[in-house]
Design a protein around this motif. Structure first.
Motif, PDB file in Angstrom:
ATOM      1  N   THR A  24       0.661  -1.165   0.103  1.00 15.87           N
ATOM      2  CA  THR A  24      -0.142   0.023  -0.078  1.00 15.87           C
ATOM      3  C   THR A  24       0.783   1.452   0.114  1.00 15.87           C
ATOM      4  OG1 THR A  24      -0.242   0.319   2.364  1.00 15.87           O
ATOM      5  CG2 THR A  24      -1.860  -1.354   1.282  1.00 15.87           C
ATOM      6  N   GLY A  25       2.276   1.011   0.025  1.00 16.70           N
ATOM      7  CA  GLY A  25       3.006   2.181  -0.196  1.00 16.70           C
ATOM      8  C   GLY A  25       3.668   2.818   1.312  1.00 16.70           C
ATOM      9  N   ARG A  26       3.292   1.837   2.240  1.00 21.13           N
ATOM     10  CA  ARG A  26       3.617   2.362   3.734  1.00 21.13           C
ATOM     11  C   ARG A  26       4.951   1.879   3.892  1.00 21.13           C
ATOM     12  NH1 ARG A  26      -0.062   3.282   8.208  1.00 21.13           N
ATOM     13  NH2 ARG A  26       1.204   3.049   9.982  1.00 21.13           N
ATOM     14  N   GLN A  27       5.938   2.674   4.300  1.00 20.26           N
ATOM     15  CA  GLN A  27       7.344   2.213   4.696  1.00 20.26           C
ATOM     16  C   GLN A  27       7.250   1.722   5.911  1.00 20.26           C
ATOM     17  OE1 GLN A  27       9.188   6.154   4.082  1.00 20.26           O
ATOM     18  NE2 GLN A  27      10.014   5.562   1.927  1.00 20.26           N
ATOM     19  N   THR A  28       8.032   0.537   5.923  1.00 19.19           N
ATOM     20  CA  THR A  28       8.044  -0.210   7.364  1.00 19.19           C
ATOM     21  C   THR A  28       9.779  -0.609   7.540  1.00 19.19           C
ATOM     22  OG1 THR A  28       7.775  -2.332   6.149  1.00 19.19           O
ATOM     23  CG2 THR A  28       5.819  -1.211   6.912  1.00 19.19           C
ATOM     24  N   ILE A  29       9.647  -0.923   9.012  1.00 18.41           N
ATOM     25  CA  ILE A  29      11.071  -1.419   9.405  1.00 18.41           C
ATOM     26  C   ILE A  29      10.479  -2.502  10.461  1.00 18.41           C
ATOM     27  CG2 ILE A  29      13.183  -1.403  10.754  1.00 18.41           C
ATOM     28  CD1 ILE A  29      12.840   1.749  10.525  1.00 18.41           C
ATOM     29  N   LEU A  30      11.060  -3.842  10.041  1.00 14.11           N
ATOM     30  CA  LEU A  30      10.611  -5.059  11.011  1.00 14.11           C
ATOM     31  C   LEU A  30      11.865  -5.268  11.764  1.00 14.11           C
ATOM     32  CD1 LEU A  30       9.123  -7.466  11.870  1.00 14.11           C
ATOM     33  CD2 LEU A  30      10.058  -8.754   9.725  1.00 14.11           C
ATOM     34  N   ILE A  31      11.627  -5.384  12.990  1.00 14.81           N
ATOM     35  CA  ILE A  31      12.906  -5.572  13.843  1.00 14.81           C
ATOM     36  C   ILE A  31      12.486  -6.984  14.428  1.00 14.81           C
ATOM     37  CG2 ILE A  31      14.003  -4.900  15.993  1.00 14.81           C
ATOM     38  CD1 ILE A  31      13.274  -1.868  15.600  1.00 14.81           C
ATOM     39  N   ASP A  32      13.535  -7.862  14.064  1.00 20.43           N
ATOM     40  CA  ASP A  32      13.568  -9.137  14.788  1.00 20.43           C
ATOM     41  C   ASP A  32      14.100  -9.165  16.268  1.00 20.43           C
ATOM     42  OD1 ASP A  32      13.435 -11.901  15.021  1.00 20.43           O
ATOM     43  OD2 ASP A  32      15.316 -12.345  13.906  1.00 20.43           O
ATOM     44  N   ALA A  33      13.125  -9.302  17.170  1.00 19.82           N
ATOM     45  CA  ALA A  33      13.464  -9.129  18.365  1.00 19.82           C
ATOM     46  C   ALA A  33      13.507 -10.567  19.008  1.00 19.82           C
ATOM     47  CB  ALA A  33      12.565  -8.256  19.306  1.00 19.82           C
ATOM     48  N   GLU A 113      13.545   6.516  21.492  1.00 16.54           N
ATOM     49  CA  GLU A 113      14.094   6.967  19.855  1.00 16.54           C
ATOM     50  C   GLU A 113      13.302   6.007  19.045  1.00 16.54           C
ATOM     51  OE1 GLU A 113      15.914   6.273  22.799  1.00 16.54           O
ATOM     52  OE2 GLU A 113      17.802   7.356  22.707  1.00 16.54           O
ATOM     53  N   LEU A 114      13.039   4.812  19.378  1.00 18.28           N
ATOM     54  CA  LEU A 114      12.083   3.850  18.459  1.00 18.28           C
ATOM     55  C   LEU A 114      10.869   4.554  18.059  1.00 18.28           C
ATOM     56  CD1 LEU A 114      12.846   0.406  19.975  1.00 18.28           C
ATOM     57  CD2 LEU A 114      13.667   1.375  17.929  1.00 18.28           C
ATOM     58  N   MET A 115      10.039   5.269  19.218  1.00 17.22           N
ATOM     59  CA  MET A 115       8.858   5.845  18.820  1.00 17.22           C
ATOM     60  C   MET A 115       9.119   6.994  17.980  1.00 17.22           C
ATOM     61  SD  MET A 115       6.873   4.014  20.418  1.00 17.22           S
ATOM     62  CE  MET A 115       8.063   2.788  19.852  1.00 17.22           C
ATOM     63  N   ALA A 116      10.029   7.728  18.121  1.00 14.62           N
ATOM     64  CA  ALA A 116      10.260   8.879  17.150  1.00 14.62           C
ATOM     65  C   ALA A 116      10.723   8.407  15.892  1.00 14.62           C
ATOM     66  CB  ALA A 116      11.682   9.729  17.646  1.00 14.62           C
ATOM     67  N   ILE A 117      11.239   7.259  15.621  1.00 19.58           N
ATOM     68  CA  ILE A 117      11.487   6.630  14.443  1.00 19.58           C
ATOM     69  C   ILE A 117      10.219   6.210  13.776  1.00 19.58           C
ATOM     70  CG2 ILE A 117      12.739   4.879  13.171  1.00 19.58           C
ATOM     71  CD1 ILE A 117      15.036   5.215  15.005  1.00 19.58           C
ATOM     72  N   ASP A 118       9.229   5.663  14.435  1.00 14.47           N
ATOM     73  CA  ASP A 118       8.241   5.114  14.156  1.00 14.47           C
ATOM     74  C   ASP A 118       7.310   6.163  13.249  1.00 14.47           C
ATOM     75  OD1 ASP A 118       6.102   2.869  14.252  1.00 14.47           O
ATOM     76  OD2 ASP A 118       5.036   4.361  15.218  1.00 14.47           O
ATOM     77  N   ARG A 119       7.442   7.485  13.914  1.00 10.83           N
ATOM     78  CA  ARG A 119       6.542   8.516  13.332  1.00 10.83           C
ATOM     79  C   ARG A 119       7.107   8.826  11.876  1.00 10.83           C
ATOM     80  NH1 ARG A 119       6.715  10.081  18.881  1.00 10.83           N
ATOM     81  NH2 ARG A 119       8.591  11.560  18.548  1.00 10.83           N
ATOM     82  N   GLU A 120       8.150   8.289  11.668  1.00 12.09           N
ATOM     83  CA  GLU A 120       8.777   8.589  10.292  1.00 12.09           C
ATOM     84  C   GLU A 120       8.527   7.277   9.217  1.00 12.09           C
ATOM     85  OE1 GLU A 120      12.875  10.889   9.975  1.00 12.09           O
ATOM     86  OE2 GLU A 120      12.923  10.306  12.028  1.00 12.09           O
ATOM     87  N   ARG A 121       8.727   6.139   9.890  1.00 10.54           N
ATOM     88  CA  ARG A 121       8.589   5.021   9.158  1.00 10.54           C
ATOM     89  C   ARG A 121       8.208   3.981  10.180  1.00 10.54           C
ATOM     90  NH1 ARG A 121      11.863   3.479   4.539  1.00 10.54           N
ATOM     91  NH2 ARG A 121      11.727   1.244   4.027  1.00 10.54           N
ATOM     92  N   SER A 122       6.959   3.180   9.856  1.00  9.70           N
ATOM     93  CA  SER A 122       6.270   2.272  10.570  1.00  9.70           C
ATOM     94  C   SER A 122       7.252   1.223  11.115  1.00  9.70           C
ATOM     95  CB  SER A 122       5.018   1.693  10.111  1.00  9.70           C
ATOM     96  OG  SER A 122       4.147   2.783   9.825  1.00  9.70           O
ATOM     97  N   ILE A 123       7.337   0.840  12.450  1.00  9.60           N
ATOM     98  CA  ILE A 123       8.144  -0.128  13.097  1.00  9.60           C
ATOM     99  C   ILE A 123       7.260  -1.268  13.389  1.00  9.60           C
ATOM    100  CG2 ILE A 123       9.793  -0.738  14.993  1.00  9.60           C
ATOM    101  CD1 ILE A 123      10.827   2.172  14.706  1.00  9.60           C
ATOM    102  N   VAL A 124       7.676  -2.429  13.066  1.00  8.72           N
ATOM    103  CA  VAL A 124       6.985  -3.596  13.383  1.00  8.72           C
ATOM    104  C   VAL A 124       8.038  -4.447  14.295  1.00  8.72           C
ATOM    105  CG1 VAL A 124       5.801  -5.782  12.845  1.00  8.72           C
ATOM    106  CG2 VAL A 124       5.411  -3.665  11.485  1.00  8.72           C
ATOM    107  N   ILE A 125       7.933  -4.816  15.580  1.00 13.82           N
ATOM    108  CA  ILE A 125       8.720  -5.442  16.118  1.00 13.82           C
ATOM    109  C   ILE A 125       8.053  -6.997  16.491  1.00 13.82           C
ATOM    110  CG2 ILE A 125      10.027  -5.782  18.395  1.00 13.82           C
ATOM    111  CD1 ILE A 125       9.928  -2.871  18.645  1.00 13.82           C
ATOM    112  N   SER A 126       8.647  -7.891  15.954  1.00 12.43           N
ATOM    113  CA  SER A 126       8.326  -9.417  15.949  1.00 12.43           C
ATOM    114  C   SER A 126       9.036 -10.253  17.003  1.00 12.43           C
ATOM    115  CB  SER A 126       8.296  -9.996  14.786  1.00 12.43           C
ATOM    116  OG  SER A 126       9.785 -10.367  14.469  1.00 12.43           O
ATOM    117  N   CYS A 127       8.245 -11.001  17.896  1.00  7.47           N
ATOM    118  CA  CYS A 127       9.091 -11.516  18.959  1.00  7.47           C
ATOM    119  C   CYS A 127       7.934 -12.758  19.625  1.00  7.47           C
ATOM    120  CB  CYS A 127       9.263 -10.650  20.287  1.00  7.47           C
ATOM    121  SG  CYS A 127       7.988  -9.974  20.977  1.00  7.47           S
ATOM    122  N   SER A 128       8.536 -13.763  20.303  1.00  4.43           N
ATOM    123  CA  SER A 128       7.891 -14.632  20.791  1.00  4.43           C
ATOM    124  C   SER A 128       8.259 -14.602  22.300  1.00  4.43           C
ATOM    125  CB  SER A 128       8.214 -16.127  20.288  1.00  4.43           C
ATOM    126  OG  SER A 128       7.849 -16.180  18.971  1.00  4.43           O
TER     127      SER A 128
END
Length: 246
Positions: A24-33, A113-128
């Motif tokens: 959909t054009g949304r820029q993301t960062i997937l963080i493998d946690a 800092e992560l929350m500030a970055i999320d406002r520029e590019r959506s952050i998805v953090i994946s974890c179990s």
């Protein structure tokens, strides 16, 4: 995040979510946690016939840079899964479990800092989150939105989920910064309960339902753009999570 017995790998679901939002054009960062260490990088690399080296571009190299956490710095340490388009970046976990746990604590200390970055590019953090694992909790408790993958086949399962979340402080909705501001559950697999029953027992809004799918097929789905029918249920859940979290 996946709870014990969820039946879906959180990292692979995160890849699917990033792919859907990228379409959909949304820029993301997937963080493998993930704290098991390096599994997502190895599995994706094998499937893509490529090599992802977290020590060169990933959480280990990001931490070793010893610089303030910014979007520009993350760009230097992420892999782009769609080449020059640059819509889907991935920041892979360290190879060793000890390093992965350290990385999670490092991220927790940089939540603002992560929350500030999320406002520029959506952050998805994946974890179990295994039953005996607490390293992730400080990070989870400051996230503005938490999507939990969990089974709820019976009333007993829903009650166990509520207790499991309560023990970890994941149900506090005080907006005090000590718990997620918005938390939802995605039910994985069959259930005999209606959504309102699950919500009443588990104290979490239900954001949808997903089938149990083995990791190999889930990995294939996260890579391929075709066969939209197989990802339709996932796409609907991802869109609903985004709407509910607005």
């Amino acid at each position: 995040m996946s709870a014990p017995g969820a039946g879906l790998d959180a990292g692979l679901v995160g890849l699917l979510m990033a792919r859907r939002w990228g379409a959909t054009g949304r820029q993301t960062i997937l963080i493998d946690a993930g704290t098991a260490g390096g599994a997502l990088a190895r599995r994706l690399g094998s499937a893509m016939q490529s090599e992802y080296l977290p020590a060169e571009r990933g959480l280990p190299s990001l931490i070793a840079a010893r610089e303030p956490l910014t979007l520009k710095l993350m760009a230097d340490h992420c892999y782009s899964l769609d080449g020059a388009a640059g819509l889907r970046w991935v920041l892979f976990a360290p190879d060793h479990p000890d390093g992965a746990k350290y990385a999670v604590r490092w991220l927790s200390q940089r939540a603002s800092e992560l929350m500030a970055i999320d406002r520029e590019r959506s952050i998805v953090i994946s974890c179990s989150l295994p039953d005996d694992e607490d390293d992730l909790l400080p990070l989870l408790k400051v996230m503005p939105r938490l999507v939990l993958l969990a089974p709820a086949r019976t009333r007993e399962d829903a009650e166990a989920l509520q207790l499991w979340c309560e023990r970890r402080g994941l149900l506090d909705d005080s907006h005090s910064g000590t718990a997620p501001q918005r938390a939802f559950v995605v039910i994985v697999g069959p259930t005999v309960l209606e959504d309102d029953e699950i919500e009443g027992i588990a104290k979490l809004p239900v954001a949808g339902h997903l089938p149990e799918i083995d990791d190999k097929k889930l990995l294939q789905m996260s890579r391929r753009r075709r066969d939209r029918a197989s990802t339709r249920e996932f796409d609907q859940v991802f869109e609903l999570c985004l709407t509910m979290g607005a």
